[in-house]
Write a protein that holds these residues in place. Sequence first.
Motif, PDB file in Angstrom:
ATOM      1  N   TYR A 173      -7.590  22.030  -3.622  1.00  0.00           N
ATOM      2  CA  TYR A 173      -8.355  21.013  -3.083  1.00  0.00           C
ATOM      3  C   TYR A 173      -9.706  21.295  -4.358  1.00  0.00           C
ATOM      4  CZ  TYR A 173     -12.752  19.865  -0.385  1.00  0.00           C
ATOM      5  OH  TYR A 173     -13.051  18.611   0.242  1.00  0.00           O
ATOM      6  N   ARG A 208      -4.293  17.463   1.749  1.00  0.00           N
ATOM      7  CA  ARG A 208      -4.836  18.919   3.054  1.00  0.00           C
ATOM      8  C   ARG A 208      -5.976  20.117   2.654  1.00  0.00           C
ATOM      9  NH1 ARG A 208      -1.755  22.037   5.273  1.00  0.00           N
ATOM     10  NH2 ARG A 208       0.705  21.876   4.547  1.00  0.00           N
ATOM     11  N   LEU A 209      -6.547  20.724   3.439  1.00  0.00           N
ATOM     12  CA  LEU A 209      -6.907  22.153   3.004  1.00  0.00           C
ATOM     13  C   LEU A 209      -6.203  23.064   3.497  1.00  0.00           C
ATOM     14  CD1 LEU A 209     -11.013  21.613   4.428  1.00  0.00           C
ATOM     15  CD2 LEU A 209      -9.699  21.721   2.103  1.00  0.00           C
ATOM     16  N   TYR A 210      -5.811  23.661   3.024  1.00  0.00           N
ATOM     17  CA  TYR A 210      -4.972  25.318   3.143  1.00  0.00           C
ATOM     18  C   TYR A 210      -5.475  25.758   4.836  1.00  0.00           C
ATOM     19  CZ  TYR A 210      -2.454  29.353   3.194  1.00  0.00           C
ATOM     20  OH  TYR A 210      -1.679  30.904   3.270  1.00  0.00           O
ATOM     21  N   ASN A 211      -4.334  26.069   5.605  1.00  0.00           N
ATOM     22  CA  ASN A 211      -4.836  26.476   7.241  1.00  0.00           C
ATOM     23  C   ASN A 211      -4.063  27.864   7.172  1.00  0.00           C
ATOM     24  OD1 ASN A 211      -5.798  27.639   9.260  1.00  0.00           O
ATOM     25  ND2 ASN A 211      -4.191  25.772  10.553  1.00  0.00           N
ATOM     26  N   PRO A 212      -4.637  29.491   7.267  1.00  0.00           N
ATOM     27  CA  PRO A 212      -3.778  30.622   6.452  1.00  0.00           C
ATOM     28  C   PRO A 212      -2.556  30.371   8.273  1.00  0.00           C
ATOM     29  CG  PRO A 212      -6.066  31.352   7.115  1.00  0.00           C
ATOM     30  CD  PRO A 212      -5.724  29.899   6.883  1.00  0.00           C
ATOM     31  N   TYR A 213      -3.360  30.313   9.306  1.00  0.00           N
ATOM     32  CA  TYR A 213      -2.422  30.528  10.931  1.00  0.00           C
ATOM     33  C   TYR A 213      -1.642  28.975  11.443  1.00  0.00           C
ATOM     34  CZ  TYR A 213      -6.130  33.390  10.400  1.00  0.00           C
ATOM     35  OH  TYR A 213      -7.134  34.240  10.038  1.00  0.00           O
ATOM     36  N   GLN A 214      -1.300  27.975  10.013  1.00  0.00           N
ATOM     37  CA  GLN A 214      -0.428  26.685  10.784  1.00  0.00           C
ATOM     38  C   GLN A 214       1.007  27.212  10.996  1.00  0.00           C
ATOM     39  OE1 GLN A 214      -0.784  23.801   7.410  1.00  0.00           O
ATOM     40  NE2 GLN A 214       1.024  24.983   5.958  1.00  0.00           N
ATOM     41  N   ASP A 215       1.508  27.932  10.498  1.00  0.00           N
ATOM     42  CA  ASP A 215       3.307  28.592  10.659  1.00  0.00           C
ATOM     43  C   ASP A 215       3.109  29.594  12.163  1.00  0.00           C
ATOM     44  OD1 ASP A 215       3.553  26.918   8.679  1.00  0.00           O
ATOM     45  OD2 ASP A 215       3.689  28.372   7.630  1.00  0.00           O
ATOM     46  N   THR A 228      -5.030  30.227  19.247  1.00  0.00           N
ATOM     47  CA  THR A 228      -5.941  30.981  18.242  1.00  0.00           C
ATOM     48  C   THR A 228      -7.234  32.412  19.137  1.00  0.00           C
ATOM     49  OG1 THR A 228      -7.150  29.375  18.586  1.00  0.00           O
ATOM     50  CG2 THR A 228      -6.118  29.451  16.480  1.00  0.00           C
TER      51      THR A 228
END
Length: 191
Positions: free
Chosen positions: A3, A22-29, A34
């Motif tokens: 980014y 897009r921004l990196y989301n470490p919790y997406q997988d 949450t």
Amino acid sequence: MAYQPRAPNQGNSADESNSNRRLYNPYQDLHLPTQTLYNLPTSPEFLFQEEAHAQRRSWGENLTYYTGIGYLAGATAGAAKGFASGVKAIEPTDTLKLKINRILNGSGHAGRQIGNRCGVIGLLYAGLESGMVAVRDTDDIINSVVAGLGTGALYKAAAGPRSAAVAGAIGGMLVGLAVTGKQALKRYVPI
């Protein structure tokens, strides 16, 4: 591609070319809600199941606790006593540096002496109380009072049998009063 922030003066043409970023989301997988991710247990956690059943500290924890509390309380009281004696020892002709030096020396000297004495008393008490619990296989008031008797007697044993007997009686009475006071507080003071 990482980014890269844009300058505020860039136009919409950059939006069109970077629309697939897009921004990196470490919790997406993880596919976890949450809300439950940070729900921590409120009960104490133990490494071994035997520790969960114990209702008192181990002998090592007991030893460390009583020795540390004794040293800290004794050092604080000794520092206060040394401060008072240092203030009394100030002479009218002393400079400010000399006055501060007298106070610090008096506080440090008395604090070390009384702190070490109280630490040794805590060490003796913790060892005797843990030994009584191990021998009798019960944890009650008798263990504490006998440990207080033995601590006083052992601490003053070098001064002779009469001093040891008096110190033992004083130690037993002090511990008996402390345990009785603790039980009265638990019973009558809602905390």
